[in-house]
Design a protein around this motif. Sequence first.
Motif, PDB file in Angstrom:
ATOM      1  N   GLN A  73       0.813  -1.221   0.000  1.00 17.12           N
ATOM      2  CA  GLN A  73       0.000   0.000   0.000  1.00 17.12           C
ATOM      3  C   GLN A  73       0.844   1.267   0.000  1.00 17.12           C
ATOM      4  O   GLN A  73       0.383   2.316  -0.461  1.00 17.12           O
ATOM      5  CB  GLN A  73      -0.923  -0.018   1.217  1.00 17.12           C
ATOM      6  N   ASP A  74       2.040   1.181   0.549  1.00 22.13           N
ATOM      7  CA  ASP A  74       2.937   2.344   0.572  1.00 22.13           C
ATOM      8  C   ASP A  74       4.377   1.844   0.442  1.00 22.13           C
ATOM      9  O   ASP A  74       4.993   1.446   1.436  1.00 22.13           O
ATOM     10  CB  ASP A  74       2.771   3.134   1.871  1.00 22.13           C
ATOM     11  N   PRO A  75       4.926   1.852  -0.768  1.00 24.44           N
ATOM     12  CA  PRO A  75       6.277   1.334  -1.013  1.00 24.44           C
ATOM     13  C   PRO A  75       7.367   2.000  -0.174  1.00 24.44           C
ATOM     14  O   PRO A  75       8.416   1.408   0.059  1.00 24.44           O
ATOM     15  CB  PRO A  75       6.493   1.617  -2.509  1.00 24.44           C
ATOM     16  N   SER A  76       7.099   3.227   0.309  1.00 24.92           N
ATOM     17  CA  SER A  76       8.121   3.934   1.098  1.00 24.92           C
ATOM     18  C   SER A  76       8.380   3.228   2.428  1.00 24.92           C
ATOM     19  O   SER A  76       9.403   3.457   3.072  1.00 24.92           O
ATOM     20  CB  SER A  76       7.696   5.379   1.358  1.00 24.92           C
ATOM     21  N   SER A  77       7.470   2.357   2.838  1.00 27.37           N
ATOM     22  CA  SER A  77       7.618   1.662   4.116  1.00 27.37           C
ATOM     23  C   SER A  77       8.791   0.684   4.108  1.00 27.37           C
ATOM     24  O   SER A  77       9.218   0.216   5.156  1.00 27.37           O
ATOM     25  CB  SER A  77       6.332   0.911   4.478  1.00 27.37           C
ATOM     26  N   LYS A  78       9.309   0.388   2.926  1.00 26.37           N
ATOM     27  CA  LYS A  78      10.453  -0.537   2.847  1.00 26.37           C
ATOM     28  C   LYS A  78      11.682   0.040   3.525  1.00 26.37           C
ATOM     29  O   LYS A  78      12.620  -0.695   3.880  1.00 26.37           O
ATOM     30  CB  LYS A  78      10.776  -0.877   1.389  1.00 26.37           C
ATOM     31  N   ASP A  79      11.697   1.359   3.748  1.00 22.73           N
ATOM     32  CA  ASP A  79      12.865   2.011   4.339  1.00 22.73           C
ATOM     33  C   ASP A  79      12.904   1.936   5.870  1.00 22.73           C
ATOM     34  O   ASP A  79      13.926   2.261   6.473  1.00 22.73           O
ATOM     35  CB  ASP A  79      12.899   3.496   3.923  1.00 22.73           C
ATOM     36  N   VAL A  80      11.796   1.532   6.488  1.00 19.65           N
ATOM     37  CA  VAL A  80      11.772   1.467   7.950  1.00 19.65           C
ATOM     38  C   VAL A  80      12.301   0.122   8.424  1.00 19.65           C
ATOM     39  O   VAL A  80      12.214  -0.886   7.719  1.00 19.65           O
ATOM     40  CB  VAL A  80      10.352   1.701   8.511  1.00 19.65           C
ATOM     41  N   ASP A  81      12.857   0.097   9.636  1.00 16.56           N
ATOM     42  CA  ASP A  81      13.403  -1.161  10.147  1.00 16.56           C
ATOM     43  C   ASP A  81      12.339  -1.974  10.880  1.00 16.56           C
ATOM     44  O   ASP A  81      11.227  -1.498  11.135  1.00 16.56           O
ATOM     45  CB  ASP A  81      14.611  -0.901  11.053  1.00 16.56           C
ATOM     46  N   ASP A  82      12.696  -3.205  11.212  1.00 10.98           N
ATOM     47  CA  ASP A  82      11.751  -4.101  11.880  1.00 10.98           C
ATOM     48  C   ASP A  82      11.359  -3.604  13.271  1.00 10.98           C
ATOM     49  O   ASP A  82      10.257  -3.893  13.747  1.00 10.98           O
ATOM     50  CB  ASP A  82      12.356  -5.504  12.011  1.00 10.98           C
ATOM     51  N   PHE A  83      12.253  -2.842  13.915  1.00  5.80           N
ATOM     52  CA  PHE A  83      11.952  -2.348  15.260  1.00  5.80           C
ATOM     53  C   PHE A  83      10.766  -1.386  15.226  1.00  5.80           C
ATOM     54  O   PHE A  83       9.925  -1.397  16.131  1.00  5.80           O
ATOM     55  CB  PHE A  83      13.171  -1.655  15.870  1.00  5.80           C
ATOM     56  N   MET A  84      10.702  -0.555  14.191  1.00  2.17           N
ATOM     57  CA  MET A  84       9.582   0.384  14.088  1.00  2.17           C
ATOM     58  C   MET A  84       8.280  -0.378  13.859  1.00  2.17           C
ATOM     59  O   MET A  84       7.258  -0.090  14.507  1.00  2.17           O
ATOM     60  CB  MET A  84       9.800   1.387  12.958  1.00  2.17           C
ATOM     61  N   PHE A 103       0.097   2.383  11.216  1.00  6.47           N
ATOM     62  CA  PHE A 103       1.391   2.642  10.589  1.00  6.47           C
ATOM     63  C   PHE A 103       1.232   3.407   9.276  1.00  6.47           C
ATOM     64  O   PHE A 103       1.968   4.362   9.003  1.00  6.47           O
ATOM     65  CB  PHE A 103       2.120   1.318  10.340  1.00  6.47           C
ATOM     66  N   LEU A 104       0.255   3.011   8.470  1.00  6.30           N
ATOM     67  CA  LEU A 104       0.005   3.704   7.196  1.00  6.30           C
ATOM     68  C   LEU A 104      -0.466   5.136   7.451  1.00  6.30           C
ATOM     69  O   LEU A 104      -0.113   6.058   6.709  1.00  6.30           O
ATOM     70  CB  LEU A 104      -1.023   2.939   6.372  1.00  6.30           C
ATOM     71  N   LYS A 105      -1.245   5.318   8.512  1.00  9.11           N
ATOM     72  CA  LYS A 105      -1.686   6.663   8.898  1.00  9.11           C
ATOM     73  C   LYS A 105      -0.481   7.509   9.301  1.00  9.11           C
ATOM     74  O   LYS A 105      -0.397   8.698   8.966  1.00  9.11           O
ATOM     75  CB  LYS A 105      -2.678   6.557  10.055  1.00  9.11           C
ATOM     76  N   TYR A 106       0.457   6.886  10.016  1.00  7.39           N
ATOM     77  CA  TYR A 106       1.686   7.580  10.430  1.00  7.39           C
ATOM     78  C   TYR A 106       2.506   8.010   9.208  1.00  7.39           C
ATOM     79  O   TYR A 106       2.983   9.153   9.140  1.00  7.39           O
ATOM     80  CB  TYR A 106       2.529   6.674  11.321  1.00  7.39           C
ATOM     81  N   LEU A 107       2.679   7.108   8.244  1.00  5.61           N
ATOM     82  CA  LEU A 107       3.463   7.435   7.051  1.00  5.61           C
ATOM     83  C   LEU A 107       2.843   8.608   6.297  1.00  5.61           C
ATOM     84  O   LEU A 107       3.556   9.503   5.823  1.00  5.61           O
ATOM     85  CB  LEU A 107       3.556   6.213   6.130  1.00  5.61           C
ATOM     86  N   SER A 108       1.528   8.609   6.206  1.00 10.12           N
ATOM     87  CA  SER A 108       0.825   9.699   5.528  1.00 10.12           C
ATOM     88  C   SER A 108       1.009  11.005   6.289  1.00 10.12           C
ATOM     89  O   SER A 108       1.272  12.068   5.693  1.00 10.12           O
ATOM     90  CB  SER A 108      -0.663   9.347   5.419  1.00 10.12           C
ATOM     91  N   PRO A 115       7.415  17.403   5.616  1.00 15.12           N
ATOM     92  CA  PRO A 115       7.759  17.153   4.211  1.00 15.12           C
ATOM     93  C   PRO A 115       9.255  17.169   3.919  1.00 15.12           C
ATOM     94  O   PRO A 115       9.715  16.513   2.972  1.00 15.12           O
ATOM     95  CB  PRO A 115       7.040  18.287   3.469  1.00 15.12           C
ATOM     96  N   ASN A 116      10.022  17.866   4.741  1.00 13.55           N
ATOM     97  CA  ASN A 116      11.468  17.946   4.518  1.00 13.55           C
ATOM     98  C   ASN A 116      12.246  16.858   5.271  1.00 13.55           C
ATOM     99  O   ASN A 116      13.480  16.858   5.248  1.00 13.55           O
ATOM    100  CB  ASN A 116      11.988  19.325   4.927  1.00 13.55           C
ATOM    101  N   GLY A 117      11.518  15.993   5.956  1.00 15.47           N
ATOM    102  CA  GLY A 117      12.173  14.911   6.678  1.00 15.47           C
ATOM    103  C   GLY A 117      12.484  15.230   8.128  1.00 15.47           C
ATOM    104  O   GLY A 117      12.726  14.332   8.936  1.00 15.47           O
ATOM    105  N   SER A 118      12.510  16.516   8.469  1.00 17.53           N
ATOM    106  CA  SER A 118      12.778  16.936   9.849  1.00 17.53           C
ATOM    107  C   SER A 118      12.247  18.346  10.059  1.00 17.53           C
ATOM    108  O   SER A 118      12.041  19.091   9.098  1.00 17.53           O
ATOM    109  CB  SER A 118      14.282  16.887  10.164  1.00 17.53           C
ATOM    110  N   ILE A 119      12.035  18.689  11.323  1.00 20.82           N
ATOM    111  CA  ILE A 119      11.584  20.044  11.682  1.00 20.82           C
ATOM    112  C   ILE A 119      12.805  20.878  12.006  1.00 20.82           C
ATOM    113  O   ILE A 119      13.649  20.483  12.809  1.00 20.82           O
ATOM    114  CB  ILE A 119      10.643  20.009  12.908  1.00 20.82           C
ATOM    115  N   SER A 120      12.896  22.039  11.396  1.00 16.05           N
ATOM    116  CA  SER A 120      14.027  22.928  11.638  1.00 16.05           C
ATOM    117  C   SER A 120      13.745  23.832  12.847  1.00 16.05           C
ATOM    118  O   SER A 120      12.596  24.238  13.067  1.00 16.05           O
ATOM    119  CB  SER A 120      14.274  23.799  10.411  1.00 16.05           C
TER     120      SER A 120
END
Length: 285
Positions: A73-84, A103-108, A115-120
Amino acid sequence: MSSYLRQKFRFSSIWSSSSSSSEEEKETETEREELAPLEHQVQEEEKDQQDTSKLDEIERTKIKVMRDLVQRQDPSSKDVDDFMIRRFLRARDLDIDKASALFLKYLSWRKEFVPNGSISPSEIPNELAHEKLFMQGHDKLGRPIVVVFGGRHKPKNLEEFKRFVTFSLDKICARMPSGQEKFVCIADLEGWGYTNSDVRGYVAALSILQDCYPERLGKLFIVHVPYIFMTAWKVVYPFIDSKTKKKIVFVEDKKLGSTLQRDIDESQLPETYGGKLPLVAIQGC
């Protein structure tokens, strides 16, 4: 020796032998009673090990199933580890469907809110200026210690506060020691008053913590609690999930030191609570 004496001697010998045997049996029974708790403890530990091994196997299987499910459902999830994935599973009692939905709600949420991966820090200047959240030291289980001063919170911009919560949790998670997934928090409400009350902010922070960073909080000590805080607490309490409620400890002022030191060595305790470590602002971590 007369027949009477011979009979008496024989009876005496039998009695002595019987008495000795009885004493040995009593000693054996006493030893058995003394060893019973230890035997029970060993049996319980063996059972716990078996249960843990079985649970680990169940978790590994469910992690694989959940990973396959969410990746479709969300291919980007392949980047997370098993611990998450495991944390999300544990947050939903290993229910794959519920954990996957969370988890899918979290990814969205992450893609939209960060959007930038982190909060500045430049995105949360007012929140950082309050100097209300610090991080320093580890408890006896190796979990990082976070200290937040509720009396320094000034509710203004809800969106900036939500960004601050996300920024802080990201910082905390990035500082986790190897093999550790949880942190301990001391929420200090000294000086807290109605001007600090922020039910919307508290509920928003709870939502982010519970839904986006599940199984990250290890324990929450709430200290220096003023009576008027309980008014806000009664409103917030229904929004706290059952797993989080079990991690919350209200600490009496007179028992503050002893309660904290049951979990935290003095060498790791912040100076403000009689320890030896200075507090470090979250942005400096």
